[in-house]
Design an enzyme around this catalytic site. Structure first.
Site, PDB file in Angstrom:
ATOM      1  N   HIS A 317       9.552  92.441  81.295  1.00  0.00           N
ATOM      2  CA  HIS A 317       9.357  91.075  81.220  1.00  0.00           C
ATOM      3  C   HIS A 317      10.462  90.162  82.055  1.00  0.00           C
ATOM      4  O   HIS A 317      10.382  89.210  82.183  1.00  0.00           O
ATOM      5  CB  HIS A 317       9.321  90.370  80.081  1.00  0.00           C
ATOM      6  CG  HIS A 317       8.238  90.570  79.077  1.00  0.00           C
ATOM      7  ND1 HIS A 317       6.968  89.781  79.207  1.00  0.00           N
ATOM      8  CD2 HIS A 317       8.065  91.445  78.280  1.00  0.00           C
ATOM      9  CE1 HIS A 317       6.269  90.317  78.167  1.00  0.00           C
ATOM     10  NE2 HIS A 317       6.683  91.265  77.522  1.00  0.00           N
ATOM     11  N   LYS A 505       8.527  74.278  78.480  1.00  0.00           N
ATOM     12  CA  LYS A 505       8.954  75.812  78.493  1.00  0.00           C
ATOM     13  C   LYS A 505      10.229  76.222  78.235  1.00  0.00           C
ATOM     14  O   LYS A 505      11.201  74.937  77.890  1.00  0.00           O
ATOM     15  CB  LYS A 505       8.602  76.515  79.874  1.00  0.00           C
ATOM     16  CG  LYS A 505       9.382  75.727  81.166  1.00  0.00           C
ATOM     17  CD  LYS A 505       8.964  76.285  82.470  1.00  0.00           C
ATOM     18  CE  LYS A 505       7.680  76.087  82.969  1.00  0.00           C
ATOM     19  NZ  LYS A 505       6.875  77.204  82.819  1.00  0.00           N
ATOM     20  N   ARG A 506      10.744  77.114  77.865  1.00  0.00           N
ATOM     21  CA  ARG A 506      12.098  77.497  77.748  1.00  0.00           C
ATOM     22  C   ARG A 506      13.117  76.996  78.519  1.00  0.00           C
ATOM     23  O   ARG A 506      12.686  77.247  79.720  1.00  0.00           O
ATOM     24  CB  ARG A 506      12.221  79.057  77.365  1.00  0.00           C
ATOM     25  CG  ARG A 506      13.639  79.633  77.072  1.00  0.00           C
ATOM     26  CD  ARG A 506      13.409  81.066  76.793  1.00  0.00           C
ATOM     27  NE  ARG A 506      12.994  81.855  77.679  1.00  0.00           N
ATOM     28  CZ  ARG A 506      13.562  82.595  78.744  1.00  0.00           C
ATOM     29  NH1 ARG A 506      15.004  82.290  78.662  1.00  0.00           N
ATOM     30  NH2 ARG A 506      12.998  83.327  79.681  1.00  0.00           N
ATOM     31  N   LYS A 511      13.887  78.448  85.882  1.00  0.00           N
ATOM     32  CA  LYS A 511      12.561  77.719  85.537  1.00  0.00           C
ATOM     33  C   LYS A 511      12.769  76.211  86.321  1.00  0.00           C
ATOM     34  O   LYS A 511      11.740  75.435  86.301  1.00  0.00           O
ATOM     35  CB  LYS A 511      12.048  77.656  84.096  1.00  0.00           C
ATOM     36  CG  LYS A 511      11.933  79.093  83.548  1.00  0.00           C
ATOM     37  CD  LYS A 511      11.636  78.831  82.097  1.00  0.00           C
ATOM     38  CE  LYS A 511      11.562  80.061  81.346  1.00  0.00           C
ATOM     39  NZ  LYS A 511      10.028  80.754  81.712  1.00  0.00           N
ATOM     40  N   THR A 613       3.035  81.862  80.795  1.00  0.00           N
ATOM     41  CA  THR A 613       1.601  81.858  79.991  1.00  0.00           C
ATOM     42  C   THR A 613       1.319  80.241  79.648  1.00  0.00           C
ATOM     43  O   THR A 613       0.221  80.095  79.664  1.00  0.00           O
ATOM     44  CB  THR A 613       1.780  82.535  78.601  1.00  0.00           C
ATOM     45  OG1 THR A 613       2.919  82.249  77.708  1.00  0.00           O
ATOM     46  CG2 THR A 613       1.777  83.993  78.969  1.00  0.00           C
ATOM     47  N   LYS A 617      -2.147  78.235  79.838  1.00  0.00           N
ATOM     48  CA  LYS A 617      -2.607  77.135  78.794  1.00  0.00           C
ATOM     49  C   LYS A 617      -2.812  75.843  79.292  1.00  0.00           C
ATOM     50  O   LYS A 617      -3.921  75.253  79.015  1.00  0.00           O
ATOM     51  CB  LYS A 617      -1.666  77.122  77.815  1.00  0.00           C
ATOM     52  CG  LYS A 617      -1.235  78.408  77.031  1.00  0.00           C
ATOM     53  CD  LYS A 617       0.176  78.234  76.188  1.00  0.00           C
ATOM     54  CE  LYS A 617       0.287  79.673  75.793  1.00  0.00           C
ATOM     55  NZ  LYS A 617       2.004  79.617  75.373  1.00  0.00           N
TER      56      LYS A 617
END
Length: 769
Positions: A317, A505-506, A511, A613, A617
């Site tokens: 991952h 998100k995390r 990110k 992911t 969504k």
């Protein structure tokens, strides 16, 4: 009248209004409507080992899959009860992001498809944590997710197993949660292990007035399954993390072996009955542990290694070296003295395999499982399994060409791609009934089990009535989110006519929530200076949790909250620009935020996000992607059309070219917009009671740190292109019909991203079920 409805009406006639009791009693009624759990041993079973299962709130999703949700809501409303009363119940937050949510989606999809897949993990007492803000800083408190009970799980006392560590042994007590497939015909199992002491209380020590020591065994055992991802910046934290990973891996393997043994199986054929998928490196200790357990069943090491390799498969991952787990060999040996010799044996087996391939000396170093006093878990996972897969096309190519390139040369047939997916039942059917109804009215409801049906929506791309209705649905979802924010959380009011720009998100540097924050500041200054004209009002929404020991991530949260305070309090701009960082973002909050989003922020540095992911969504719910050419964004724009999304920034090859001479300080000194934004971190624009967090953010960009180069995620490199793309997206929103068309084509292109498709690929191409 159905038997379920009759029993539910009888229950509600009692006049009981206690939420906890009703939750448990309605859950029990619903569970009786599901089919029997799938019996194991009849055919080959797949087992999904994961440190995270981010399941969320169970009651609504299970009622939906059983076809009982609307019936339940109707009966409750008739009885004068709020059908949404169970939103008081805490999420089952046994995960921190995409890794755990993916695992939950896979279980839902496998049960829906009738595939025998069981999950195995840890029953964390407190899950991740509850987040709240104080003066803009993240604070954490325990998340007691079982406060309302756990009616979907059954404790299997008779199936507990003993797990041995170097300094103690504990019981692993299994709790089996029903995973109900859509239609209720297949019920698989998520088995979560709870750590318990062999003896919880030493009376003799207590009698000697050594009161703390009397409870030591209990405390040490319970710590193992207490909290997801305990802080591990010190040795004790690392020791606990190793214990956690081994605890659930060993318990799960022992459980599977016991079931196999009960069927009088030949252990040389164990892999013909079970396939075990390792979700990242957390359960990679399964390689030596399964070998150890098989040798206890009188297999030789060579036989056990061959069977283990045929049984196990590994999903990677991450491509970032620092995220590929490595444990100090001495620490690992002290925690797991019975397992360490098998790690050495696997290492020796590897060296023999390399010798046969004429890989010796210095060339061997890139492969060694034990290297420089460290145990490399990803290397062990690649060598000790039959399959290695990435989770998006770009990610898999990076594994082959960069992160695991030596292994790909050695075992090219072992590598494959399995692009991630999401379950449309929860992430559309349940969380967005208005959009679900819109889709079903036009193409029928087969999309609930075959998401590729969404392609048929392209026929409505130029239908004015459909586009108008799509805009109406999006506004309705914004109203619902606004109500939740105003009355359940903050008292804030969201501008329903503004563009909802969402990044949820995390929280992690790669990110690039920091890039988003910088862009908002730049837009703010442009509005203040009146250099930015014709600007569509925008509401910037964030949702994320930072790991408790990840102080830089916490600094980013503090900065965003300070930006929100500045902008929301400025009457010159707050009618056009607003910022909100929601507290305690979780699955249930996502179910409200995602359907309301107009723009989906997917802005990770190219080559760092394995897949994502959340992007899927948001796409499924009609948001357009503002993103880099990274992770599954590539496949999203392929499916929906790049013209219907907003792609910006350096690509992987661009970053490789820029890296040798990249100098963010030069960019800072030459670009007044960037300089103005960065200087706010230290010039007194914002309060920083910590005295270091905001300074550290600025320094990380301009100076780097002992462990990384300046601006390691290329924020300044992408800054101007990103702001341009964001403003282009915001302006495009003004043409409401064309915007709706773009949203519709994103929905129509989302069919590829169903976890039903993904888990089917695992089943046929890796597990053989």
């Amino acid at each position: 009248m159905s038997d379920y409805k009759r029993k539910l009406e009888e229950l509600l006639r009692s006049g009981d209004r206690d939420v906890k009791r009703l939750y448990n009693e309605i859950s029990a009624l619903a569970m009786n409507e599901a089919g029997p759990r799938v019996k194991r041993g009849i055919k080959k079973t797949a087992c999904y080992f994961s440190a995270e299962f981010l399941v969320g709130r169970m009651i609504y999703s299970n009622l939906f899959n059983l076809g009982l949700l609307e019936e339940t809501r109707g009966v409750m409303a008739k009885a004068g009860l709020d059908p949404n009363m169970f939103e008081q119940i805490e999420d089952m937050a046994l995960g921190n992001g995409g890794l755990g949510r993916l695992a939950a989606c896979f279980l839902d999809s496998a049960a829906t498809r009738g595939l025998p897949l069981d999950g195995y993990g840890i029953r964390y007492r407190y899950g991740l944590f509850k987040q709240y803000f104080d003066k803009g800083f993240q604070n954490e408190i325990p998340d007691d997710w079982t406060d309302f009970g756990d009616p979907w799980s059954v404790r299997r006392e008779e199936e507990r197993v003993k797990v041995d560590f170097g300094n103690c042994s504990v019981w692993a007590a299994p709790y089996d949660m029903a995973i109900i497939g859509y239609g209720g015909k297949t019920v698989n199992t998520l088995r979560l292990w709870q750590a318990e002491p062999l003896e919880g209380f030493d009376f003799a020590l207590f009698n000697e007035q050594k009161h703390g020591e009397a409870f030591r065994a209990r405390n040490e055992a319970e710590a193992i399954s207490c909290v997801l991802y305990p802080n591990d910046d010190g040795e004790e934290g690392k020791r606990l993390r190793i214990k956690q990973e081994y605890f659930f891996t060993s318990a799960s393997l022992q459980s599977i072996i016991r079931d196999f043994k009960a069927a009088n199986g030949d252990f040389k054929k164990f892999h013909e009955s079970y396939a075990v998928q390792l979700n990242d490196t957390h359960p990679a200790v399964a390689v030596p542990e399964l070998i150890r357990l098989l040798t206890e069943e009188e297999l030789s090491f060579a036989e056990a290694f061959a069977v283990a390799r045929e049984t196990l498969a590994y999903t990677n991952h991450t491509v970032m070296a620092e995220a590929l787990e490595k444990w100090d060999a001495g620490l690992f040996r002290s925690v797991l003295p019975e397992v360490y010799p098998y790690v050495v044996m696997v290492q020796n087996e590897l060296r023999q395999a390399l010798y046969k391939k004429k890989i010796t000396g210095a060339a061997r170093k890139a492969y060694d499982i034990i290297d420089d006093g460290k145990i490399h878990m990803a290397r062990m996972a690649v060598f000790g399994t039959r399959s290695v897969n990435g989770v998006a096309e770009l990610h898999t190519e990076i594994l082959k060409k960069d992160a695991l390139k030596e292994w790909y040369k050695l075992y090219p047939k072992r590598f494959s791609n399995k692009t991630n997916g999401i379950t449309q039942r929860r992430w559309l059917g349940l969380c967005n009934p208005e959009l679900s109804g819109f889709i079903t009215e036009r193409i029928g409801d087969r999309w609930l089990t075959d998401l590729s049906e969404l392609k048929r929506l392209t026929a409505y791309a130029n239908d004015g009535g459909s586009l108008k209705r799509l805009n109406e649905i999006k506004r309705a979802k914004k109203e619902q989110l606004s109500w939740h924010v105003k009355f359940r959380e903050y008292g804030a009011t969201l501008d329903l006519d503004s563009v909802f720009d969402v990044q949820v998100k995390r929280l992690h540097e790669y990110k690039r929530q920091l890039l988003n924050a910088f862009s908002i500041l730049d837009i703010y200054f442009s509005l203040k200076d009146k250099t930015l004209k014709d600007f569509t009002p925008m509401t910037c929404l964030f949702g994320a949790k930072a790991a408790p020991g990840y102080y830089r991530a916490k600094g980013i949260i503090k900065l965003i909250n300070e930006i929100a305070k500045l902008i929301n309090g400025d009457k010159d701009v707050n009618d056009r620009l607003n910022v909100l960082f929601v507290q305690n973002y979780n699955v249930s909050y996502a179910e409200k935020l995602i359907p309301a989003a107009d723009i989906s922020e997917q802005i990770s540095t190219a080559g760092t996000e394995a897949s994502g992911t959340g992007n899927m969504k948001l796409m499924l719910n009609g948001a357009v992607t503002l993103g880099t050419y990274d992770g599954a964004n590539i496949e999203i724009v392929r499916e929906a059309g790049e013209e219907n999304n907003f792609i910006f920034g350096a690509r992987v090859e661009d970053i490789k070219k820029a890296k040798p001479n990249y100098n963010p300080r030069k960019i800072y000194e030459k670009n007044p917009r960037i300089k103005r934004v960065l200087d706010t971190l230290t010039d007194g624009t914002f309060k920083d009671e910590s005295g270091f967090m905001l300074k550290d953010l600025r320094s990380s960009i301009l100076n780097g740190a002992s462990w990384h180069d300046p601006d390691q995620y290329y924020i300044l490199l992408d800054f101007e292109d990103y702001v341009t793309a964001k403003l282009k997206a915001v302006k495009a929103y003004q043409n409401r019909e064309n915007w709706a068309r773009m949203c519709l084509l994103n929905i129509a292109g989302a069919g590829f991203f169903s976890s039903d498709r993904t888990v089917g690929e695992y089943a046929s191409e890796i597990w053989g079920i």
